[in-house]
Design a protein around this motif. Sequence first.
Motif, short mmCIF file in Angstrom:
data_model
loop_
_atom_site.label_atom_id
_atom_site.label_comp_id
_atom_site.label_asym_id
_atom_site.label_seq_id
_atom_site.Cartn_x
_atom_site.Cartn_y
_atom_site.Cartn_z
N GLU A 8 0.98 -1.06 -0.04
CA GLU A 8 0.12 0.07 -0.01
C GLU A 8 0.83 1.31 -0.14
OE1 GLU A 8 -3.48 -0.02 -0.15
OE2 GLU A 8 -3.35 -2.31 -0.17
N THR A 9 1.00 1.81 -1.28
CA THR A 9 1.67 3.20 -1.20
C THR A 9 1.06 4.37 -0.60
OG1 THR A 9 1.29 3.72 -3.43
CG2 THR A 9 3.15 2.31 -3.27
N GLN A 10 1.72 5.18 -0.16
CA GLN A 10 0.97 6.41 0.55
C GLN A 10 1.18 7.55 -0.13
OE1 GLN A 10 -0.44 5.25 3.61
NE2 GLN A 10 0.05 3.43 2.98
N LYS A 11 2.21 7.75 -1.26
CA LYS A 11 2.56 9.05 -1.82
C LYS A 11 2.35 8.85 -3.36
CE LYS A 11 5.67 10.17 1.79
NZ LYS A 11 7.01 10.48 2.11
N ARG A 12 2.38 9.92 -4.03
CA ARG A 12 2.44 9.70 -5.56
C ARG A 12 3.81 9.24 -5.89
NH1 ARG A 12 1.97 14.96 -9.49
NH2 ARG A 12 -0.26 14.53 -9.50
N ASN A 13 5.05 9.82 -5.38
CA ASN A 13 6.13 9.20 -5.66
C ASN A 13 6.82 8.61 -4.30
OD1 ASN A 13 6.52 10.09 -8.46
ND2 ASN A 13 6.69 12.24 -7.51
N GLN A 14 7.23 7.42 -4.29
CA GLN A 14 7.67 6.68 -3.19
C GLN A 14 8.57 5.35 -3.66
OE1 GLN A 14 4.26 5.37 -0.79
NE2 GLN A 14 5.66 4.68 0.94
N TRP A 15 9.61 5.48 -2.71
CA TRP A 15 10.45 4.18 -2.91
C TRP A 15 10.31 3.46 -1.61
CZ3 TRP A 15 15.94 4.55 -5.13
CH2 TRP A 15 15.92 5.07 -6.47
N ILE A 16 9.89 2.11 -1.67
CA ILE A 16 9.67 1.10 -0.44
C ILE A 16 10.75 0.01 -0.61
CG2 ILE A 16 8.17 -0.60 0.57
CD1 ILE A 16 5.71 1.07 -0.64
N ASP A 54 21.32 5.49 3.16
CA ASP A 54 21.18 7.01 3.34
C ASP A 54 19.88 7.18 2.62
OD1 ASP A 54 21.10 9.92 3.16
OD2 ASP A 54 23.33 9.96 2.22
N PRO A 55 18.71 7.63 3.41
CA PRO A 55 17.63 7.87 2.72
C PRO A 55 17.52 9.07 1.88
CG PRO A 55 17.48 8.54 5.18
CD PRO A 55 18.75 7.74 4.88
N ASP A 56 18.46 9.98 2.12
CA ASP A 56 18.60 11.27 1.22
C ASP A 56 18.85 10.72 -0.25
OD1 ASP A 56 18.30 13.19 3.09
OD2 ASP A 56 20.52 13.15 3.58
N VAL A 57 19.41 9.64 -0.22
CA VAL A 57 19.77 9.11 -1.99
C VAL A 57 18.35 9.05 -2.67
CG1 VAL A 57 20.60 7.35 -3.52
CG2 VAL A 57 22.10 8.35 -1.23
N GLN A 111 23.64 -1.50 -0.66
CA GLN A 111 22.50 -1.65 -1.72
C GLN A 111 21.47 -2.35 -0.99
OE1 GLN A 111 24.39 -4.15 -4.95
NE2 GLN A 111 24.26 -2.43 -6.11
N GLY A 112 20.15 -1.96 -1.36
CA GLY A 112 18.85 -2.37 -1.17
C GLY A 112 17.89 -2.50 -2.36
N VAL A 113 16.80 -3.56 -2.35
CA VAL A 113 15.96 -3.57 -3.70
C VAL A 113 14.71 -2.75 -3.14
CG1 VAL A 113 14.63 -5.38 -5.12
CG2 VAL A 113 16.75 -5.86 -4.07
N TYR A 114 14.34 -1.95 -4.30
CA TYR A 114 13.27 -1.21 -3.86
C TYR A 114 12.10 -1.05 -5.01
CZ TYR A 114 16.12 1.63 -0.88
OH TYR A 114 17.07 2.29 0.13
N PHE A 115 10.94 -1.20 -4.46
CA PHE A 115 9.64 -1.15 -5.23
C PHE A 115 9.41 0.57 -5.10
CE2 PHE A 115 5.16 -0.20 -5.87
CZ PHE A 115 4.86 -1.13 -6.92
#
Length: 132
Positions: A8-16, A54-57, A111-115
Amino acid sequence: MIHTLRLETQKRNQWIDITFLIEGFLQNSQIKDGAAIIYCPHTTAGITINENADPDVSRDILRRLDEICPWDIAQDKHGEGNSAAHLKASLMGSSQTVIIKEGRLLLGRWQGVYFCEFDGPRSRECFVKILA
C-alpha cells in the motif's frame, strides 16, 4: 514458486525498501545458490536496486526524476494524465535479478531492492521468483 508482495503506497512518488521481504522468501525456500527475480506488473511503478543506508539518496533520485519527467507538461497529457509516471517507470525498469550465494542475496554493502511508486497512493503488488 512465485511469491506475491502486496504493498500500500502512501504518496505519488515513493520508494519502498523490499529487501527484507525478499530475504524472508529466500530463507523460507532454503535455496543456497541461484537467483531471485523481482518483477513489477504495473506500468506506473518499477523495481530498482540502489543505496539503502542513506535515505537522502532515494529522495534525491525522486526529486531529479520529477525534474526530468514533470507532471505539468501539456503535451504529455493523455486520458489518465499520468505520462510522467509511465516515463519514470520505464526509466527504472520493471524487474531486477539478484544472485543468491550461500543462502543470501548477493547485494553490495549499501544496496537494497526497492519498489518504486510513481502514481500513488495505490494498492500494488510485485512478484518474487526464487530459482535454484
